[in-house]
Design a protein around this motif. Structure first.
Motif, mmCIF file in Angstrom:
data_model
loop_
_atom_site.group_PDB
_atom_site.id
_atom_site.type_symbol
_atom_site.label_atom_id
_atom_site.label_comp_id
_atom_site.label_asym_id
_atom_site.label_seq_id
_atom_site.Cartn_x
_atom_site.Cartn_y
_atom_site.Cartn_z
ATOM 1 N N ASP A 8 0.872 -1.163 0.000
ATOM 2 C CA ASP A 8 0.000 0.000 0.000
ATOM 3 C C ASP A 8 0.925 1.232 0.000
ATOM 4 O O ASP A 8 2.109 1.111 0.312
ATOM 5 C CB ASP A 8 -0.881 -0.056 1.250
ATOM 6 C CG ASP A 8 -1.654 1.221 1.468
ATOM 7 O OD1 ASP A 8 -2.346 1.660 0.529
ATOM 8 O OD2 ASP A 8 -1.542 1.794 2.578
ATOM 9 N N ASP A 58 0.013 5.160 0.880
ATOM 10 C CA ASP A 58 -0.115 6.170 1.948
ATOM 11 C C ASP A 58 -0.109 5.490 3.315
ATOM 12 O O ASP A 58 -0.893 4.582 3.564
ATOM 13 C CB ASP A 58 -1.405 6.975 1.772
ATOM 14 C CG ASP A 58 -1.354 7.850 0.521
ATOM 15 O OD1 ASP A 58 -0.494 8.735 0.476
ATOM 16 O OD2 ASP A 58 -2.161 7.623 -0.405
ATOM 17 N N GLY A 59 0.778 5.941 4.179
ATOM 18 C CA GLY A 59 0.859 5.335 5.506
ATOM 19 C C GLY A 59 1.749 4.106 5.553
ATOM 20 O O GLY A 59 1.959 3.536 6.627
ATOM 21 N N GLU A 82 -9.605 5.267 5.542
ATOM 22 C CA GLU A 82 -8.401 5.200 4.722
ATOM 23 C C GLU A 82 -8.440 3.977 3.803
ATOM 24 O O GLU A 82 -8.739 2.869 4.236
ATOM 25 C CB GLU A 82 -7.158 5.111 5.623
ATOM 26 C CG GLU A 82 -5.879 5.094 4.818
ATOM 27 C CD GLU A 82 -4.641 4.896 5.676
ATOM 28 O OE1 GLU A 82 -4.726 4.967 6.911
ATOM 29 O OE2 GLU A 82 -3.583 4.659 5.075
ATOM 30 N N GLU A 85 0.156 -3.405 4.626
ATOM 31 C CA GLU A 85 -0.952 -2.456 4.737
ATOM 32 C C GLU A 85 -0.969 -1.785 6.102
ATOM 33 O O GLU A 85 -0.627 -2.415 7.097
ATOM 34 C CB GLU A 85 -2.290 -3.206 4.589
ATOM 35 C CG GLU A 85 -2.949 -3.111 3.239
ATOM 36 C CD GLU A 85 -3.557 -1.749 2.929
ATOM 37 O OE1 GLU A 85 -3.592 -0.871 3.819
ATOM 38 O OE2 GLU A 85 -4.004 -1.565 1.783
ATOM 39 N N ASN A 86 -1.435 -0.550 6.170
ATOM 40 C CA ASN A 86 -1.554 0.123 7.470
ATOM 41 C C ASN A 86 -2.991 0.384 7.888
ATOM 42 O O ASN A 86 -3.232 0.742 9.033
ATOM 43 C CB ASN A 86 -0.825 1.465 7.440
ATOM 44 C CG ASN A 86 -1.575 2.486 6.609
ATOM 45 O OD1 ASN A 86 -1.890 2.223 5.447
ATOM 46 N ND2 ASN A 86 -1.892 3.630 7.177
ATOM 47 N N ALA A 87 -3.965 0.240 6.971
ATOM 48 C CA ALA A 87 -5.328 0.685 7.277
ATOM 49 C C ALA A 87 -6.285 -0.494 7.435
ATOM 50 O O ALA A 87 -6.153 -1.507 6.754
ATOM 51 C CB ALA A 87 -5.834 1.591 6.161
HETATM 52 CA CA CA Z 1 -2.720 3.209 3.563
#
Ligand code: CA
Length: 251
Positions: A37, A39-40, A73, A197-199
């Motif tokens: 992923d 963003d983040g 997100e 992944e962060n979300a």
């Molecule tokens: Ca993300």
């Protein structure tokens, strides 16, 4: 079953792989590729996205706190706007409203300072490449500057044919389609890939695609919110992930 407050040890990784193999009967985990992923995960851009969403929604009479932005997100802009329009006006947003609000959000985001590379992210990509894994990006973002930013931030890591953006899919995360497109682009099966992944919704999308999913909690949400989506492992930073033995695992 996964509930750790510190770096997963080798035995946690072994049991996470055993659990994955048990749940996904079509093939034993044998990673050949990593899908990131953006963003983040690759860029520390989520604080800017969250504050941009909050400011623009207020302007259009749709209240959304920066904290709520972290829960959405991974969704497309249109899907997020529709959720708010339903909540405050009990209807879907029109195409014009989506286009106006999303344009305003992009304008607010672009006025923020350029997001820095996430600490440890470059090390993770180099580690994956050094282990002979192919790497790609799967993002809900549709920004035109995407490839330039990836090229500048991650030299010699990503090629255009291995990037899935919002333009490549009909359904955004949490639908599995973005990650299924990522598997196609990298020419691997679900059991041959790792997602980072962060979300919460991104984890849901990757798990639904049948891929071994590593959550990296780089934001303000408690671990439990990410763990509720049943990732296979959880780390607290990309720096921590960079030294994980998972990239050397060959099944
Ligand atoms: Ca993300």
């Amino acid at each position: 079953m996964l509930n750790q407050n510190h770096t997963p040890m080798a035995e946690n990784i072994t049991s996470a792989i055993a659990h994955y193999d048990q749940v996904h009967g079509r093939g034993h985990f044998a990673p050949r590729a990593v899908l990131f992923d953006m963003d983040g995960v690759l860029f520390d851009s989520m604080p800017h996205h969250a504050t941009s969403w909050a400011a623009v929604c207020t302007r259009f009479g749709l209240e959304m706190s920066p904290e709520e932005a972290y829960m959405h997100e991974g969704r497309t802009g249109a899907a997020t706007i529709n959720i708010l329009m339903q909540r405050y006006h009990g209807r879907e947003a029109t195409a014009d409203e989506i286009s106006d609000i999303y344009a305003a959000k992009c304008e607010a985001f672009n006025a923020c300072p350029e997001a820095a590379r996430m600490p440890g992210a470059y090390e993770v990509t180099r580690r994956a490449l050094a282990e002979g894994l192919k790497i790609g990006v799967v993002t809900g973002s549709g920004q035109k500057s995407l490839l330039d930013r990836l090229t500048a931030g991650f030299p010699d890591c990503f090629t255009p044919d291995r990037i899935v953006s919002s333009a490549d899919v009909t359904h955004g995360k949490p639908h599995p389609e973005p990650y299924l497109r990522g598997l196609d682009k990298l020419g691997v099966e679900a059991h041959e890939a790792i997602v980072v992944e962060n979300a919460p919704l991104g984890i849901r999308a990757a798990v639904a695609a049948g891929i071994f999913t590593i959550a990296v909690n780089t934001g303000p949400l408690p671990d439990d919110i990410l763990l509720a989506e049943k990732p296979n492992l959880l780390y607290h930073s990309m720096t921590e992930l960079a030294s994980s033995p998972i990239f050397a695992y060959r099944g």
